[in-house]
Scaffold this motif. Sequence first.
Motif, PDB file in Angstrom:
ATOM      1  N   PRO A  97     -20.207  12.321 -13.829  1.00 16.08           N
ATOM      2  CA  PRO A  97     -20.056  10.934 -13.398  1.00 16.08           C
ATOM      3  C   PRO A  97     -20.063  10.735 -11.873  1.00 16.08           C
ATOM      4  CG  PRO A  97     -18.543  11.397 -15.169  1.00 16.08           C
ATOM      5  CD  PRO A  97     -19.179  12.704 -14.788  1.00 16.08           C
ATOM      6  N   ALA A  98     -19.408  11.584 -11.131  1.00 15.61           N
ATOM      7  CA  ALA A  98     -19.289  11.399  -9.683  1.00 15.61           C
ATOM      8  C   ALA A  98     -20.585  11.688  -8.927  1.00 15.61           C
ATOM      9  CB  ALA A  98     -18.177  12.284  -9.133  1.00 15.61           C
ATOM     10  N   THR A  99     -21.422  12.579  -9.471  1.00 18.74           N
ATOM     11  CA  THR A  99     -22.605  13.012  -8.722  1.00 18.74           C
ATOM     12  C   THR A  99     -23.927  12.739  -9.445  1.00 18.74           C
ATOM     13  OG1 THR A  99     -22.577  15.221  -9.705  1.00 18.74           O
ATOM     14  CG2 THR A  99     -21.285  14.892  -7.674  1.00 18.74           C
ATOM     15  N   ALA A 100     -23.870  12.408 -10.719  1.00 21.04           N
ATOM     16  CA  ALA A 100     -25.049  12.225 -11.573  1.00 21.04           C
ATOM     17  C   ALA A 100     -25.841  13.526 -11.766  1.00 21.04           C
ATOM     18  CB  ALA A 100     -25.955  11.119 -11.050  1.00 21.04           C
ATOM     19  N   GLN A 101     -25.215  14.668 -11.447  1.00 24.74           N
ATOM     20  CA  GLN A 101     -25.851  15.962 -11.665  1.00 24.74           C
ATOM     21  C   GLN A 101     -26.004  16.192 -13.169  1.00 24.74           C
ATOM     22  OE1 GLN A 101     -23.480  19.322 -10.500  1.00 24.74           O
ATOM     23  NE2 GLN A 101     -24.985  20.796 -11.189  1.00 24.74           N
ATOM     24  N   ILE A 102     -27.184  16.629 -13.569  1.00 24.64           N
ATOM     25  CA  ILE A 102     -27.466  16.899 -14.974  1.00 24.64           C
ATOM     26  C   ILE A 102     -26.928  18.277 -15.334  1.00 24.64           C
ATOM     27  CG2 ILE A 102     -29.310  17.275 -16.659  1.00 24.64           C
ATOM     28  CD1 ILE A 102     -30.954  15.223 -15.053  1.00 24.64           C
ATOM     29  N   VAL A 103     -26.167  18.324 -16.437  1.00 21.37           N
ATOM     30  CA  VAL A 103     -25.612  19.587 -16.935  1.00 21.37           C
ATOM     31  C   VAL A 103     -26.043  19.722 -18.394  1.00 21.37           C
ATOM     32  CG1 VAL A 103     -23.522  20.945 -17.295  1.00 21.37           C
ATOM     33  CG2 VAL A 103     -23.611  19.286 -15.411  1.00 21.37           C
ATOM     34  N   PRO A 104     -27.131  20.447 -18.646  1.00 24.99           N
ATOM     35  CA  PRO A 104     -27.621  20.536 -20.024  1.00 24.99           C
ATOM     36  C   PRO A 104     -26.798  21.453 -20.930  1.00 24.99           C
ATOM     37  CG  PRO A 104     -29.060  21.765 -18.561  1.00 24.99           C
ATOM     38  CD  PRO A 104     -28.030  21.085 -17.700  1.00 24.99           C
ATOM     39  N   ALA A 105     -26.202  22.499 -20.383  1.00 28.32           N
ATOM     40  CA  ALA A 105     -25.533  23.507 -21.212  1.00 28.32           C
ATOM     41  C   ALA A 105     -24.125  23.076 -21.594  1.00 28.32           C
ATOM     42  CB  ALA A 105     -25.481  24.842 -20.479  1.00 28.32           C
ATOM     43  N   LEU A 106     -23.854  23.089 -22.874  1.00 30.23           N
ATOM     44  CA  LEU A 106     -22.546  22.694 -23.401  1.00 30.23           C
ATOM     45  C   LEU A 106     -21.410  23.445 -22.719  1.00 30.23           C
ATOM     46  CD1 LEU A 106     -21.025  21.099 -25.720  1.00 30.23           C
ATOM     47  CD2 LEU A 106     -21.165  23.241 -26.981  1.00 30.23           C
ATOM     48  N   GLN A 107     -21.561  24.766 -22.560  1.00 30.27           N
ATOM     49  CA  GLN A 107     -20.482  25.584 -22.011  1.00 30.27           C
ATOM     50  C   GLN A 107     -20.235  25.339 -20.529  1.00 30.27           C
ATOM     51  OE1 GLN A 107     -23.329  26.893 -23.219  1.00 30.27           O
ATOM     52  NE2 GLN A 107     -24.175  28.327 -21.758  1.00 30.27           N
TER      53      GLN A 107
END
Length: 122
Positions: A97-107
């Motif tokens: 939310p703070a950076t809009a960085q995409i994090v695809p991996a669940l872990q």
Amino acid sequence: MSNIHSHVLICAGAGCVASGAHAVSAAIEEALKKHGLKNEVDIIHTGCLGPCAVGPVAVVYPDGVFYQGIKPEDAEEIVSEHLLKGRPVARLNFKVPATAQIVPALQEIGFFQQQQKIVLRN
């Protein structure tokens, strides 16, 4: 011998069902048939995965890629891009939310990192 190489775990908890998880599941199943992957990808309905506010959600294994806010019209892209070509659909992945960085991996998603999943068969 099984030809299954991927599993799509679709949340079937109350929040995701209320947000359209069954329609998403049906659309993914249709896209799998269209692309000839019906016997190679298994759809599994799970209990609540936790982040109900962003449902429907799903996780694709063995990659461990988390998808959120899925709509039936996203199924074709998930199947053709991720399951067929191996390219996760970034626009449906978790974003910090703070950076809009995409994090695809669940872990790698903070929400899940402190959790220890315990499965009780049957």
